[in-house]
Design a protein around this motif. Sequence first.
Motif, PDB file in Angstrom:
ATOM      1  N   MET A   1      27.449  50.317  32.692  1.00 47.86           N
ATOM      2  CA  MET A   1      28.756  49.723  32.399  1.00 47.86           C
ATOM      3  C   MET A   1      29.746  50.094  33.496  1.00 47.86           C
ATOM      4  SD  MET A   1      30.339  48.028  29.790  1.00 47.86           S
ATOM      5  CE  MET A   1      29.480  48.541  28.301  1.00 47.86           C
ATOM      6  N   GLN A   2      30.433  49.107  34.026  1.00 47.94           N
ATOM      7  CA  GLN A   2      31.462  49.358  35.017  1.00 47.94           C
ATOM      8  C   GLN A   2      32.751  48.692  34.573  1.00 47.94           C
ATOM      9  OE1 GLN A   2      30.464  48.923  39.159  1.00 47.94           O
ATOM     10  NE2 GLN A   2      28.284  49.317  38.809  1.00 47.94           N
ATOM     11  N   ARG A   3      33.841  49.054  35.245  1.00 48.54           N
ATOM     12  CA  ARG A   3      35.147  48.510  34.895  1.00 48.54           C
ATOM     13  C   ARG A   3      35.867  48.049  36.153  1.00 48.54           C
ATOM     14  NH1 ARG A   3      37.122  49.484  29.816  1.00 48.54           N
ATOM     15  NH2 ARG A   3      35.882  50.853  28.494  1.00 48.54           N
ATOM     16  N   ILE A   4      36.746  47.066  35.948  1.00 51.37           N
ATOM     17  CA  ILE A   4      37.559  46.558  37.030  1.00 51.37           C
ATOM     18  C   ILE A   4      38.900  46.125  36.452  1.00 51.37           C
ATOM     19  CG2 ILE A   4      36.773  44.151  36.846  1.00 51.37           C
ATOM     20  CD1 ILE A   4      36.666  44.126  39.959  1.00 51.37           C
ATOM     21  N   ARG A   5      39.937  46.266  37.237  1.00 46.29           N
ATOM     22  CA  ARG A   5      41.278  45.910  36.773  1.00 46.29           C
ATOM     23  C   ARG A   5      41.650  44.537  37.323  1.00 46.29           C
ATOM     24  NH1 ARG A   5      44.046  48.461  32.619  1.00 46.29           N
ATOM     25  NH2 ARG A   5      46.258  47.978  32.789  1.00 46.29           N
ATOM     26  N   LEU A   6      41.964  43.622  36.427  1.00 42.55           N
ATOM     27  CA  LEU A   6      42.401  42.278  36.814  1.00 42.55           C
ATOM     28  C   LEU A   6      43.855  42.131  36.395  1.00 42.55           C
ATOM     29  CD1 LEU A   6      39.332  40.136  35.664  1.00 42.55           C
ATOM     30  CD2 LEU A   6      39.716  41.225  37.894  1.00 42.55           C
ATOM     31  N   GLY A   7      44.772  42.461  37.292  1.00 41.33           N
ATOM     32  CA  GLY A   7      46.173  42.485  36.900  1.00 41.33           C
ATOM     33  C   GLY A   7      46.381  43.544  35.830  1.00 41.33           C
ATOM     34  N   GLY A   8      46.869  43.132  34.680  1.00 34.50           N
ATOM     35  CA  GLY A   8      47.064  44.083  33.589  1.00 34.50           C
ATOM     36  C   GLY A   8      45.893  44.191  32.647  1.00 34.50           C
ATOM     37  N   LEU A   9      44.792  43.477  32.926  1.00 34.15           N
ATOM     38  CA  LEU A   9      43.645  43.460  32.022  1.00 34.15           C
ATOM     39  C   LEU A   9      42.537  44.351  32.555  1.00 34.15           C
ATOM     40  CD1 LEU A   9      42.249  42.186  29.510  1.00 34.15           C
ATOM     41  CD2 LEU A   9      41.374  40.411  31.057  1.00 34.15           C
ATOM     42  N   ALA A  53      28.129  40.633  34.214  1.00 27.69           N
ATOM     43  CA  ALA A  53      28.331  40.007  32.900  1.00 27.69           C
ATOM     44  C   ALA A  53      29.489  40.724  32.205  1.00 27.69           C
ATOM     45  CB  ALA A  53      27.065  40.107  32.061  1.00 27.69           C
ATOM     46  N   PRO A  54      30.689  40.159  32.271  1.00 30.76           N
ATOM     47  CA  PRO A  54      31.848  40.822  31.663  1.00 30.76           C
ATOM     48  C   PRO A  54      31.912  40.606  30.154  1.00 30.76           C
ATOM     49  CG  PRO A  54      32.512  38.738  32.626  1.00 30.76           C
ATOM     50  CD  PRO A  54      31.053  38.904  32.965  1.00 30.76           C
ATOM     51  N   PHE A  55      32.583  41.524  29.495  1.00 28.49           N
ATOM     52  CA  PHE A  55      33.015  41.325  28.116  1.00 28.49           C
ATOM     53  C   PHE A  55      34.354  40.596  28.201  1.00 28.49           C
ATOM     54  CE2 PHE A  55      30.070  44.773  27.973  1.00 28.49           C
ATOM     55  CZ  PHE A  55      29.471  44.732  26.725  1.00 28.49           C
ATOM     56  N   LEU A  56      34.463  39.454  27.539  1.00 29.92           N
ATOM     57  CA  LEU A  56      35.662  38.642  27.655  1.00 29.92           C
ATOM     58  C   LEU A  56      36.877  39.348  27.054  1.00 29.92           C
ATOM     59  CD1 LEU A  56      34.376  35.029  26.898  1.00 29.92           C
ATOM     60  CD2 LEU A  56      34.362  36.311  29.047  1.00 29.92           C
ATOM     61  N   ARG A  57      38.049  38.905  27.449  1.00 30.98           N
ATOM     62  CA  ARG A  57      39.286  39.545  26.984  1.00 30.98           C
ATOM     63  C   ARG A  57      39.324  39.638  25.460  1.00 30.98           C
ATOM     64  NH1 ARG A  57      44.661  36.675  28.561  1.00 30.98           N
ATOM     65  NH2 ARG A  57      43.938  37.204  30.668  1.00 30.98           N
ATOM     66  N   GLY A  58      39.655  40.834  25.003  1.00 25.53           N
ATOM     67  CA  GLY A  58      39.722  41.101  23.570  1.00 25.53           C
ATOM     68  C   GLY A  58      38.474  41.726  22.996  1.00 25.53           C
ATOM     69  N   TYR A  59      37.336  41.568  23.672  1.00 26.11           N
ATOM     70  CA  TYR A  59      36.066  42.111  23.193  1.00 26.11           C
ATOM     71  C   TYR A  59      35.843  43.489  23.807  1.00 26.11           C
ATOM     72  CZ  TYR A  59      34.590  37.536  21.361  1.00 26.11           C
ATOM     73  OH  TYR A  59      34.486  36.369  20.638  1.00 26.11           O
ATOM     74  N   ALA A  60      35.780  44.527  22.959  1.00 28.72           N
ATOM     75  CA  ALA A  60      35.552  45.881  23.464  1.00 28.72           C
ATOM     76  C   ALA A  60      34.202  45.940  24.181  1.00 28.72           C
ATOM     77  CB  ALA A  60      35.566  46.877  22.301  1.00 28.72           C
ATOM     78  N   PRO A  61      34.170  46.708  25.272  1.00 31.39           N
ATOM     79  CA  PRO A  61      35.190  47.637  25.782  1.00 31.39           C
ATOM     80  C   PRO A  61      36.223  47.049  26.742  1.00 31.39           C
ATOM     81  CG  PRO A  61      33.116  47.994  26.940  1.00 31.39           C
ATOM     82  CD  PRO A  61      32.834  46.938  25.889  1.00 31.39           C
ATOM     83  N   ALA A  81      39.700  35.404  38.704  1.00 33.09           N
ATOM     84  CA  ALA A  81      40.194  36.696  39.183  1.00 33.09           C
ATOM     85  C   ALA A  81      39.050  37.702  39.340  1.00 33.09           C
ATOM     86  CB  ALA A  81      41.252  37.243  38.223  1.00 33.09           C
ATOM     87  N   LEU A  82      38.111  37.702  38.407  1.00 27.60           N
ATOM     88  CA  LEU A  82      36.964  38.597  38.498  1.00 27.60           C
ATOM     89  C   LEU A  82      36.151  38.292  39.742  1.00 27.60           C
ATOM     90  CD1 LEU A  82      35.036  40.735  37.310  1.00 27.60           C
ATOM     91  CD2 LEU A  82      33.937  38.877  36.024  1.00 27.60           C
ATOM     92  N   ARG A  83      35.864  37.015  39.950  1.00 30.31           N
ATOM     93  CA  ARG A  83      35.074  36.627  41.127  1.00 30.31           C
ATOM     94  C   ARG A  83      35.767  37.079  42.410  1.00 30.31           C
ATOM     95  NH1 ARG A  83      33.851  36.156  45.156  1.00 30.31           N
ATOM     96  NH2 ARG A  83      32.707  34.609  46.391  1.00 30.31           N
ATOM     97  N   ARG A  84      37.061  36.903  42.502  1.00 24.68           N
ATOM     98  CA  ARG A  84      37.781  37.307  43.712  1.00 24.68           C
ATOM     99  C   ARG A  84      37.835  38.825  43.857  1.00 24.68           C
ATOM    100  NH1 ARG A  84      42.304  32.565  42.889  1.00 24.68           N
ATOM    101  NH2 ARG A  84      41.306  31.029  44.282  1.00 24.68           N
ATOM    102  N   ALA A  85      38.004  39.528  42.742  1.00 22.26           N
ATOM    103  CA  ALA A  85      38.115  40.980  42.793  1.00 22.26           C
ATOM    104  C   ALA A  85      36.805  41.647  43.179  1.00 22.26           C
ATOM    105  CB  ALA A  85      38.590  41.504  41.435  1.00 22.26           C
TER     106      ALA A  85
END
Length: 291
Positions: A1-9, A53-61, A81-85
């Motif tokens: 599991m990894q994380r990335i910041r997309l603006g405030g998300l 494969a991201p978890f969409l906004r609102g879906y934990a984590p 935004a994910l693709r660009r980041a």
Amino acid sequence: MQRIRLGGLDVAYLTSGPDDGPLAVLLHGYPDTAHSWRHLAPVLAARGYRVVAPFLRGYAPTGLAPDGSYQTGALVADAVALRRALGDERPALLVGHDWGAVAAYGAAVHAPDLWSRVVTLAVPPMEFAAVAARNRDVGLLARQARASWYMLFQQLPVVSEASIPRLVPRLWADWSPGYDASEDVPRVLAALDSPARRTAALRYYRAWAQRWRQLPRYRREERAVFGIPRHPLLYLYGTEDGCLRPESSALAAELMPPERVVAVPGAGHFLQLEAPERVAAAITAFLDEER
């Protein structure tokens, strides 16, 4: 599991494959999680893709939407935004199922240079409804309306949130008859483990029906979901889908090359889990085609 910041998300994602491989972005739907790609991701990774494969906004984590929006335009913005980041300049493969398919159409139309090919599952290009209306197929429209009862139910505040622990297993059973979802349903419920997260998942549907919930900032992205990507596009659906009627999916053949519309016999809505080998075979054959 990894994380990335997309603006405030804050977005959490599963990843596999070589770090220097071309990107493959896989978007899940409802009621589902990024774990739905557990069969397809290794196939793409073995072909050299860096699978995300991201978890969409609102879906934990992944976090809740900082702007409170769960409209499809926001999902499109997140995918772009994910693709660009992620920082790879090469066009990426884009795969989406259910709401992820809707987001994939929008992301490909809105930011076409970011993507090489598009694969969607279980939801055809949005114009299929207009095709049914033009064909005056009243029977199909009625059957689809009956199958879509849950969309009306989920407009109800409080009541539909409270029903999620019972509704999610029912939808999996109805939409993919005979499939054992004992590994999947607990993951969905864990991703929607608070009232705020349950409301988030239901607001995908509420924003679709209640247009006043849509933010002007996503107006262009919202319009894009009704387009058809100019990229090579493959659409797959299950012949036993209890969510979006297979007759509805078959209308995709009037919107795109018929040979790129693939029915998977015996599979339901979650075909990437029910028939993983057949789905992977269709996708890899599509990837091997020359442009």
